[in-house]
Design an enzyme around this catalytic site. Structure first.
Site, PDB file in Angstrom:
ATOM      1  N   ASP A 111      -7.936  -5.528   0.138  1.00  8.29           N
ATOM      2  CA  ASP A 111      -8.425  -6.317  -0.996  1.00  8.29           C
ATOM      3  C   ASP A 111      -8.039  -7.779  -0.920  1.00  8.29           C
ATOM      4  O   ASP A 111      -8.606  -8.615  -1.626  1.00  8.29           O
ATOM      5  CB  ASP A 111      -7.914  -5.719  -2.313  1.00  8.29           C
ATOM      6  CG  ASP A 111      -8.605  -4.413  -2.615  1.00  8.29           C
ATOM      7  OD1 ASP A 111      -9.785  -4.321  -2.291  1.00  8.29           O
ATOM      8  OD2 ASP A 111      -7.962  -3.510  -3.149  1.00  8.29           O
TER       9      ASP A 111
ATOM     10  N   HIS B 260       0.855  -1.186   0.000  1.00 12.62           N
ATOM     11  CA  HIS B 260       0.000   0.000   0.000  1.00 12.62           C
ATOM     12  C   HIS B 260       0.887   1.229   0.000  1.00 12.62           C
ATOM     13  O   HIS B 260       1.934   1.235   0.647  1.00 12.62           O
ATOM     14  CB  HIS B 260      -0.909   0.006   1.236  1.00 12.62           C
ATOM     15  CG  HIS B 260      -2.068   0.922   1.076  1.00 12.62           C
ATOM     16  ND1 HIS B 260      -1.990   2.270   1.335  1.00 12.62           N
ATOM     17  CD2 HIS B 260      -3.326   0.690   0.628  1.00 12.62           C
ATOM     18  CE1 HIS B 260      -3.153   2.817   1.069  1.00 12.62           C
ATOM     19  NE2 HIS B 260      -3.978   1.903   0.627  1.00 12.62           N
TER      20      HIS B 260
END
Ligand code: ACO
Length: 430
Positions: free
Chosen positions: A364, A307
């Site tokens: 996710d 991320h």
């Protein structure tokens, strides 16, 4: 005393104001640097550029903190609902009971779309990706509401636009799903809450009425809450960028949906499942894929890992992992894909490559597994994300258009092309 940063260049010193946020964020304001010095700033991919001052969401990537309007995400998931969080994000405060009742009533009231729109859906081929359908339908919805396209809306008109979109995008998403599985469209049921209604529109068929299941409803509600906002991510920045030209909310959201589609952003939830299925089909050899991810000559990446902002852990992933286990237990599902996910997660978290680069599973990685357990087709995963992100996009658009100092977004560049090239007639070109 206000802090000042000093920039020295060409034997000149420029004083730049320092802006501090309420949580201690520090930024050097370079907005006047170009006119003062002739210099611009270069920050490819906006990795260290604040594009606005915002009071909607706060992230501390090192500590793994996410708050909406100051409230911790874990507390919201435990005590609130997606509808209440939507109000919080859009209007800046938790609603009292009268405000909340009015808000829910308005959302409920707008839960039908023009009948003509049904023919738009049926014109798509059955294999069309529902994200393509959704973005086009959100933009197309605007043609039925010309009165809501005025760039300088009154607060009442803005509220009408917002509640219409909150309600109708859910219907458009459900219809996109029905189109993708070739089933008849299903209308909302007034007695159901926002989430159960959506599930009903997805799963009711002429043969079988969807029966709401509290555990599934809660898990989906939590998934939507954790997706609801994430400050200036790719799709939200896109919504703000498009909206800054005074494009209407329909167009701005459609652009946000397109930005979300990419596998490095919202499309990662679909990509995670496809990756796990590929590993499963390849004999469950997850170690081979870890090696591929580490190989700089191989474009393969471990989807659902890493991320830009979280460099410790993704607090949303921690929450959703728990719901993921709950849902699978509740439904009595044993999914071989989940076994691979667990092995992969363990192997990556103990591998120096991932540890050194602070690569952790993101939201996710788990959300796709829950959607799969709920029997939502893989191609619909990013649509689910879009629906969850809707209030965040709306909140950012609203914050921006209500800012009296709003200007069109227009980044600069450093030109690196040909200089003073003369035009050559075609017969003189090599
Ligand atoms: N697998 C393998 N290596 C990775 C991964 C990954 N998933 N993610 C990052 N790396 C490596 C990079 O190659 C780089 O290595 P290097 O330092 O040796 O060059 C290092 O880790 C730093 O990564 P960056 O590419 O600089 O990270 P960036 O902030 O640009 O990208 C992103 C973040 C896009 C999320 C990236 O980690 C990625 O592609 N992940 C997979 C896709 C994904 O899961 N996206 C969903 C994000 S969450 C969301 O949008 C809701």
């Amino acid at each position: 005393m206000n802090k000042i940063a000093r920039l020295e260049v060409d034997n000149q010193t420029y004083e730049l104001p320092v802006v501090e946020g309420t949580e201690g964020d520090k930024a050097i304001d370079v907005s006047r640097l170009l006119s003062q010095s002739g210099y611009t700033t270069l920050d490819s991919s906006y990795a260290n550029t604040a594009s606005c001052i915002s009071s909607i969401a706060y992230i501390d990537g090192d500590k793994g903190i996410l708050r909406y309007r100051g409230i911790d995400i874990a507390e919201l998931c435990e005590k609130s609902t997606f509808m209440e969080v939507s109000y919080l994000l859009i209007y800046g405060k938790l609603p009292n009971s009268a405000e909340f009742a009015r808000f829910k009533e308005r959302v409920h009231h707008h839960s039908l779309i023009h009948e003509d729109m049904k023919s738009f859906f049926t014109s798509y081929p059955g294999h069309a990706h529902p994200m393509a359908i959704l973005s086009a339908m959100v933009c197309s919805l605007s043609v039925y509401h010309p009165e809501l396209l005025e760039p300088n809306q009154s607060p009442a008109q803005r509220d009408q636009t917002i509640t219409r979109l909150l309600s109708k995008v859910r219907v458009l998403a459900a219809f996109a799903y029905k189109r993708s599985v070739g089933e008849a469209f299903v209308y909302t049921r007034p007695e159901l809450d926002y989430i159960s209604n959506f599930m009903h529109m997805l799963f009711t068929t002429p043969m079988k009425q969807y029966v709401p299941d509290e555990k599934i409803r809660k898990a989906l509600d939590v998934l939507f809450i954790i997706h609801a906002d994430h400050e200036q991510n790719c799709s939200t920045s896109t919504v703000r960028m498009v909206g800054s030209s005074k494009a209407n909310l329909f167009a701005s959201l459609a652009a946000g949906i397109c930005a979300l589609w990419g596998p490095l952003h919202g499309g990662a939830n679909q990509a995670v499942i496809e990756m796990l299925e590929e590993i499963h089909a390849d004999g469950d050899n997850y170690k081979k894929y870890i090696d591929k991810a580490k190989d700089k000559n191989d474009p393969f990446k471990l989807m659902g890992f890493g991320h830009r902002v979280y460099r410790n852990y993704d607090p949303r992933a921690t929450i959703i992992k728990r719901y993921c286990d709950d849902v699978l237990n509740h439904l009595g599902i044993h999914d071989p894909i989940l076994d691979i996910a667990k092995e992969l997660e363990h192997a990556a978290l103990t591998d120096p490559y991932f540890i050194e680069r602070k690569l952790y599973p993101n939201v996710d990685f788990y959300s796709g597994i829950i959607y799969r357990a709920m029997k939502i087709p893989t191609k619909m995963f990013t649509v689910m994300f879009a629906l969850g992100r809707l209030p965040g996009w709306i909140a950012h658009w609203k914050e921006m258009v209500e800012d009296p100092g709003m200007r069109i977004a227009r980044p600069r560049q450093v030109y690196n092309g040909e200089v003073g090239q003369a035009y050559k007639p075609i017969d003189q070109r090599l």
